[in-house]
Every structure is written in C-alpha cells, then in structure tokens.
Design an enzyme around this catalytic site. Structure first.
Site, mmCIF file in Angstrom:
data_model
loop_
_atom_site.group_PDB
_atom_site.id
_atom_site.type_symbol
_atom_site.label_atom_id
_atom_site.label_comp_id
_atom_site.label_asym_id
_atom_site.label_seq_id
_atom_site.Cartn_x
_atom_site.Cartn_y
_atom_site.Cartn_z
ATOM 1 N N ARG A 123 4.630 1.101 0.828
ATOM 2 C CA ARG A 123 3.738 1.209 -0.174
ATOM 3 C C ARG A 123 4.044 2.170 -0.691
ATOM 4 O O ARG A 123 4.139 3.520 -0.416
ATOM 5 C CB ARG A 123 2.801 0.710 -0.168
ATOM 6 C CG ARG A 123 2.891 -1.305 0.357
ATOM 7 C CD ARG A 123 0.973 -1.251 1.190
ATOM 8 N NE ARG A 123 0.459 -1.492 -0.644
ATOM 9 C CZ ARG A 123 -1.127 -0.138 -0.500
ATOM 10 N NH1 ARG A 123 -1.264 0.158 0.653
ATOM 11 N NH2 ARG A 123 -1.693 0.099 -1.422
ATOM 12 N N LYS A 188 -0.941 3.719 12.524
ATOM 13 C CA LYS A 188 -0.859 2.697 11.788
ATOM 14 C C LYS A 188 0.297 2.554 13.055
ATOM 15 O O LYS A 188 1.042 2.892 13.357
ATOM 16 C CB LYS A 188 -0.323 3.564 10.222
ATOM 17 C CG LYS A 188 0.677 1.892 10.018
ATOM 18 C CD LYS A 188 0.663 2.259 8.881
ATOM 19 C CE LYS A 188 1.246 1.983 7.864
ATOM 20 N NZ LYS A 188 1.236 1.459 6.001
ATOM 21 N N ARG A 323 -8.971 5.344 1.544
ATOM 22 C CA ARG A 323 -9.361 6.614 2.737
ATOM 23 C C ARG A 323 -10.957 6.282 2.952
ATOM 24 O O ARG A 323 -12.062 6.409 2.322
ATOM 25 C CB ARG A 323 -9.326 7.666 2.223
ATOM 26 C CG ARG A 323 -7.836 8.593 1.911
ATOM 27 C CD ARG A 323 -7.383 10.179 1.843
ATOM 28 N NE ARG A 323 -6.043 9.318 0.459
ATOM 29 C CZ ARG A 323 -4.911 9.752 1.328
ATOM 30 N NH1 ARG A 323 -4.948 9.122 2.670
ATOM 31 N NH2 ARG A 323 -3.689 9.184 0.731
HETATM 32 C C1 BTN Z 1 3.713 0.313 4.310
HETATM 33 O O1 BTN Z 1 3.697 1.305 3.682
HETATM 34 O O2 BTN Z 1 2.863 -0.151 4.538
HETATM 35 C C2 BTN Z 1 4.626 -1.259 3.831
HETATM 36 C C3 BTN Z 1 6.029 -0.579 4.951
HETATM 37 C C4 BTN Z 1 7.343 -2.155 4.545
HETATM 38 C C5 BTN Z 1 8.225 -1.532 5.580
HETATM 39 C C6 BTN Z 1 9.533 -3.095 6.176
HETATM 40 S S1 BTN Z 1 10.515 -2.482 7.168
HETATM 41 C C7 BTN Z 1 11.294 -4.031 6.823
HETATM 42 C C8 BTN Z 1 10.993 -3.737 5.149
HETATM 43 N N1 BTN Z 1 11.971 -3.172 4.063
HETATM 44 C C9 BTN Z 1 11.400 -2.559 3.904
HETATM 45 O O3 BTN Z 1 12.460 -1.804 3.011
HETATM 46 N N2 BTN Z 1 10.488 -2.596 3.917
HETATM 47 C C10 BTN Z 1 9.753 -3.755 4.521
#
Ligand code: BTN
Length: 328
Positions: A123, A188, A323
């Site tokens: 994100r 996380k 946060r």
């Molecule tokens: C976040 O920032 O918390 C979201 C992370 C999401 C990662 C997943 S892995 C599968 C899919 N492909 C990506 O490039 N991102 C999501």
C-alpha cells in the site's frame, strides 16, 4: 519482466528434491531428473542465482538447501474449483500479472500465485519483500457486478478471512489494524492490496492481493522498513504452504459470499471485535497532514470512525495511514 512457468527449465523437479533441506548426492539428483552429475552442479548454480537461494555443497555428502522449503504445487493446493489457479515460480507482482491477464481478456474469477515476486507492491507505493518459496503472494481477481456496494468494506472482509486462516494455522493472537493490516504483537504478519480495473458504475474488476509472511526467516529483516513477523517465527516450525493456501481460499470463498449477500454491515461487529486498536488514541495521516483522535470503530462501508475533540468524523481511502499516538 519475466514469468517462469511451473517446471520450465527443469528447475522445479530439482528444487522439489532438495526442499527437505537434507543432503542429496549429485548422482541421486542426476538419476532422478535424467542428467549428468556435472549438469546438476550447473543447474544448482543457476537456481541459486535465479531465486536468490543458498545451496551448500559438501564433498562426499552432496548438496542441500541452506534451509528447508515448503514449495507450492498445483496438485496439492486443493483450491475450490471455482477459481482456476496459475502458479508461477517468479513474477514482478502477482497483482500486476493479474491485471495484465485481465487486459488480455482472461475471464474472472481466477487466481495468480507465485513463489517469488521481484517487484511486490504494498500500500501507499511501498514495496513488499517477497523472497522465493517462503511466503504467500496471492492475487484473486473478481468481477464486480453490484456497483460500489460490492466494493465497500471488501478489503476489511478479506482481512477477516485472512485473520481466521492465520488463527487456524496456530497464531491465536493475530488481530486486525484498520484498514487491512494483520498484526501480531505490533508486528506485521500479512497485508492486503486491492486494485481496481474499470469503472465500478459499469464493468469493473478487483484484484485482491494478499501477502502473508509464512515461513520467512530473520535473513530478510534488514530490508523491511517496518516491524514484521512470520507464522514460522511465532510457532517455531515450518508451515505447509499448500495447506495454508487451500484454507485461505475456503475462508475467502465463505466471507466473500457473506459480503456479496449482506454487505459489510453484516460483518462490521465481527470486524470491530478483532480490531486491535478499538478505543485507542491514534494519528491518522494522509500525506503530510494528520489528525489525532480516538478510534470508535468502522461504519457500514468500512470507513474509520474517529472521535475528534468530542465529535465523530469518518475517514476512508487507500492512502490513509494509522498510527498509535505515543501517549496512547
Ligand atoms: C500492504 O502494504 O500491506 C499490502 C501488501 C500486499 C502484498 C501482496 S503480495 C501479493 C500481491 N501482489 C503484490 O504485488 N502485492 C500483493
């Protein structure tokens, strides 16, 4: 950008033999895949370079992976048959690949899973560290037919499905953080990135991207810019990733159906009951601007409700970041 298909270059059979982390002689490996002992060493070196793996070679004993792996296999995934799956060895991002497949007329629902991402997306423009064979990189593509209502709260509902899957794997104290992080002890363990294609008022598709730290070990820690953990770190044992994928797909199928039928409102209470930051003092940031408040919960669309100086305000949007306040 490269996507290596399952089994191409004969890499996969070799890794499959080595995934137990035990020693295997060059003779044994060569006989199993039908090449000479000399060819085995070359192929192992190619594997090391391709997937950033570490393979130990010991005279008289053979070869072994630095650490065992639980590799994905299409015949072991046990997915609900409604979602055809493409399992890739390596891809830039499963979300990006899913969007490319949509653009070249693939018909949803479908699932793209990879053993490694070279440009995993998180994100707010962040990257998602995605080492080979350790975690889960999972993108489910759905067609949206019910307009905005079918999208409202969707990422939070995906969070619930993921929460129950991670709990089912044995991590009992996992919880949610608005909008869709999964945390254990403030670290996380999983994240969700939804990407839309098309116009929700017309024809629209959503890519539900899910990343879960399953078997990630300490080694990758120095490149992750936030506190993280993995199921393996918490349980102290390697997790069967095929089983995890099929459990996740079943949970998703269940929660997506509830959401389709009754909307997020029906799941709101359950979501709040698992929200780690209910009632906490927080700062909510959008770029350089931020507001301080106390978390009241979420509304029927999944937006965050904050008490700010005694009045309730509601916030939504993918770029927001929450946060805990230092004094909370
Ligand atoms: C976040 O920032 O918390 C979201 C992370 C999401 C990662 C997943 S892995 C599968 C899919 N492909 C990506 O490039 N991102 C999501």
């Amino acid at each position: 950008m490269r996507t290596l298909l399952h089994g191409r270059f004969g890499m996969q059979p070799l890794l499959r033999l080595l995934q137990d982390g035990q020693f295997h002689s060059g003779e044994e490996l060569g006989a199993a895949i039908g090449v000479s002992r000399a060819a085995i060493w070359k192929r192992l070196q190619a594997l090391e370079a391709e997937f950033d793996l570490s393979i130990h070679k010991v005279r008289g004993r053979g070869y072994r992976l630095e650490a065992p792996l639980s590799l994905l296999a299409d015949d072991a995934l046990g997915l609900p048959s409604v979602w055809p799956v493409t399992l890739l060895q390596q891809v830039d991002s499963t979300n990006a690949e899913a969007l490319r497949r949509l653009a070249s007329a693939a018909v949803p629902p479908f699932l793209v899973i990879a053993e490694q991402q070279t440009a995993g997306r998180g994100r707010r423009g962040r990257s998602w560290v995605s080492p080979f064979g350790e975690n889960l990189y999972y993108s489910l593509v759905l067609r949206i037919t019910g307009g905005m209502r079918q999208i409202e709260g969707l990422s939070l509902v995906v969070g619930l499905a993921l929460l129950h899957t991670i709990r089912g794997a044995g991590v009992t104290d996992v919880g949610l953080k608005w909008p869709n992080d999964l945390l254990v002890g403030g670290r996380k363990i999983a994240g969700i990135l939804l990407e839309l294609s098309g116009d929700p008022a017309d024809v629209c598709h959503v890519v539900i991207g899910i990343g879960v730290n399953i078997n990630m070990r300490v080694a990758a820690g120095d490149v992750i810019d936030q506190p993280w953990t993995s199921i393996r770190q918490i349980l102290g044992a390697q997790i069967d990733r095929n089983r995890f994928v099929s459990d996740l797909s079943l949970q998703l199928e269940h929660y997506l159906e509830l959401h389709r039928r009754d909307g997020f409102a029906a799941l709101r209470e359950q979501w709040e009951a698992n929200h780690l930051w209910q009632g906490r003092a927080v700062s909510l940031a959008a770029g350089v601007q931020s507001v301080d408040g106390c978390v009241l919960g979420v509304d029927d669309s999944g937006a965050l409700r904050l008490d700010i100086d005694g009045s309730e305000r509601v916030f939504s949007g993918g770029e927001l970041s929450l946060r805990l306040r230092d004094d909370s």
